[in-house]
Enzyme design. Structure first.
Site, mmCIF file in Angstrom:
data_model
loop_
_atom_site.group_PDB
_atom_site.id
_atom_site.type_symbol
_atom_site.label_atom_id
_atom_site.label_comp_id
_atom_site.label_asym_id
_atom_site.label_seq_id
_atom_site.Cartn_x
_atom_site.Cartn_y
_atom_site.Cartn_z
ATOM 1 N N HIS A 117 -7.447 -6.230 -0.147
ATOM 2 C CA HIS A 117 -6.276 -5.357 -0.150
ATOM 3 C C HIS A 117 -5.149 -5.868 0.739
ATOM 4 O O HIS A 117 -4.059 -5.304 0.712
ATOM 5 C CB HIS A 117 -6.713 -3.955 0.325
ATOM 6 C CG HIS A 117 -5.678 -2.899 0.145
ATOM 7 N ND1 HIS A 117 -5.099 -2.615 -1.074
ATOM 8 C CD2 HIS A 117 -5.076 -2.053 1.039
ATOM 9 C CE1 HIS A 117 -4.223 -1.633 -0.941
ATOM 10 N NE2 HIS A 117 -4.178 -1.288 0.339
ATOM 11 N N ASP B 33 -9.788 -5.819 -5.671
ATOM 12 C CA ASP B 33 -9.351 -5.024 -4.526
ATOM 13 C C ASP B 33 -10.090 -3.696 -4.583
ATOM 14 O O ASP B 33 -9.854 -2.886 -5.488
ATOM 15 C CB ASP B 33 -7.834 -4.805 -4.595
ATOM 16 C CG ASP B 33 -7.281 -3.989 -3.434
ATOM 17 O OD1 ASP B 33 -8.078 -3.425 -2.668
ATOM 18 O OD2 ASP B 33 -6.049 -3.905 -3.316
ATOM 19 N N SER C 36 0.831 -1.191 0.000
ATOM 20 C CA SER C 36 0.000 0.000 0.000
ATOM 21 C C SER C 36 0.879 1.259 0.000
ATOM 22 O O SER C 36 1.700 1.438 -0.893
ATOM 23 C CB SER C 36 -0.944 -0.047 1.203
ATOM 24 O OG SER C 36 -1.922 0.947 1.163
#
Length: 296
Positions: free
Chosen positions: A276, A247, A96
């Site tokens: 995710h 996602d 991320s």
């Protein structure tokens, strides 16, 4: 800085290999998110784990609201950790927002990285995509899907990049986050996890609740205001982009965007799972892909 960075960010080095591998967690988690894949890599690598300064596992007094206004200070923290450990070459796995921190780090010091492995990465608005925000609003306010979609009539989409919001629109989500952090977490966590893995939802909720709400909101704004699309071409380190098949935090088109715009040799791996946080929901599958990427 006024404190020992290695102690403050809970830096650990584990494993018995002769190569270094950095595992950097994303927003809302901490280094414990890697615990399910860690044993598979410790025989071959010396693994560097640390917590981002915004993580709930770090003393919130260390978070400087005047310093961490962009992603660059997080890059500086990474460099300072590696310098303190005497590391001059490593592979880097970032999830991320840490994927984007790794990209910026590789642009500034490409010789430091042998490979970047980018999990659930997005160069623009990492975790507030259309579907995710709609889901949070439905959860928080009980809106039906038709009214929620009607509210979002304009999206932050460029000609070749899709997935995001205008500043004014996302401010409404930030306001909801600020007004009732618990409700926001309860809506955000299951949507972000995606896969039907209740233990993963509980774990992600735990680390989100560990964050001080004002820090969580501040970091969310920083991430939303970060746009790295213009610098992707400066990356020269080989990259592997890992994305799940669905996602809500990262549109499917982003993987192809990375493949087209990253300057270094880039491969894309699509995991046959949802959500995710595949290191929580599908650690064995993710480990296989990471191992394959490191061997290339």
């Amino acid at each position: 800085m006024g404190y020992n960075l290695l102690d403050a960010l809970n830096v650990r080095v584990v494993g018995s290999g002769d190569r270094y591998l950095v595992l950097a967690h994303g927003f809302g988690t901490d280094q414990s998110v890697w615990q399910r894949i860690l044993p598979l890599f410790t025989p071959s690598y010396r693994i560097i784990l640390y917590d981002l300064v915004c993580a709930g596992s770090v003393n919130p007094d260390y978070f400087d609201f005047t310093r961490y206004t962009t992603l660059d200070p997080y890059v500086d923290d990474l460099f300072n950790i590696l310098k303190a450990l005497g590391v001059d070459r490593c592979a880097y796995v970032g999830h991320s927002v840490s994927a984007m921190i790794g990209i910026l780090a590789s642009i500034r010091r490409p010789q430091l990285f042998s490979k970047l492995i980018l999990i659930g990465a997005s160069p623009r608005c990492v975790f507030f995509t259309v579907e995710l925000v709609l889901g949070i609003l439905i959860e928080l306010y009980g809106w039906d899907i038709k009214n929620a979609k009607l509210w979002f009539s304009r999206f932050l989409n460029d000609e070749d990049y899709h997935g995001g919001f205008e500043q004014g629109e996302i401010e409404k989500v930030f306001s909801a986050m600020e007004a009732n952090y618990e409700a926001w977490v309860n809506g955000f966590a299951p949507l972000a996890v995606g896969a039907d893995v209740p233990t993963a939802v509980r774990e992600f909720s735990r680390t989100l609740f560990n964050m001080r709400p004002d820090i969580s909101l501040f970091v969310s704004r920083t991430v939303f205001n970060s746009d790295l699309r213009g610098v992707l071409g400066l990356v020269r380190v080989p990259c592997c982009v890992i994305q799940t098949s669905r996602d809500v935090s990262v549109p499917a088109s982003v993987a192809d965007y990375f493949r087209t715009h990253l300057g270094g040799r880039t491969t894309v791996e699509i995991l046959r799972t949802e959500g995710h946080l595949p290191h929580l929901t599908a650690p064995a599958l993710l480990s296989q892909v990471i191992r394959r990427a490191l061997s290339r």
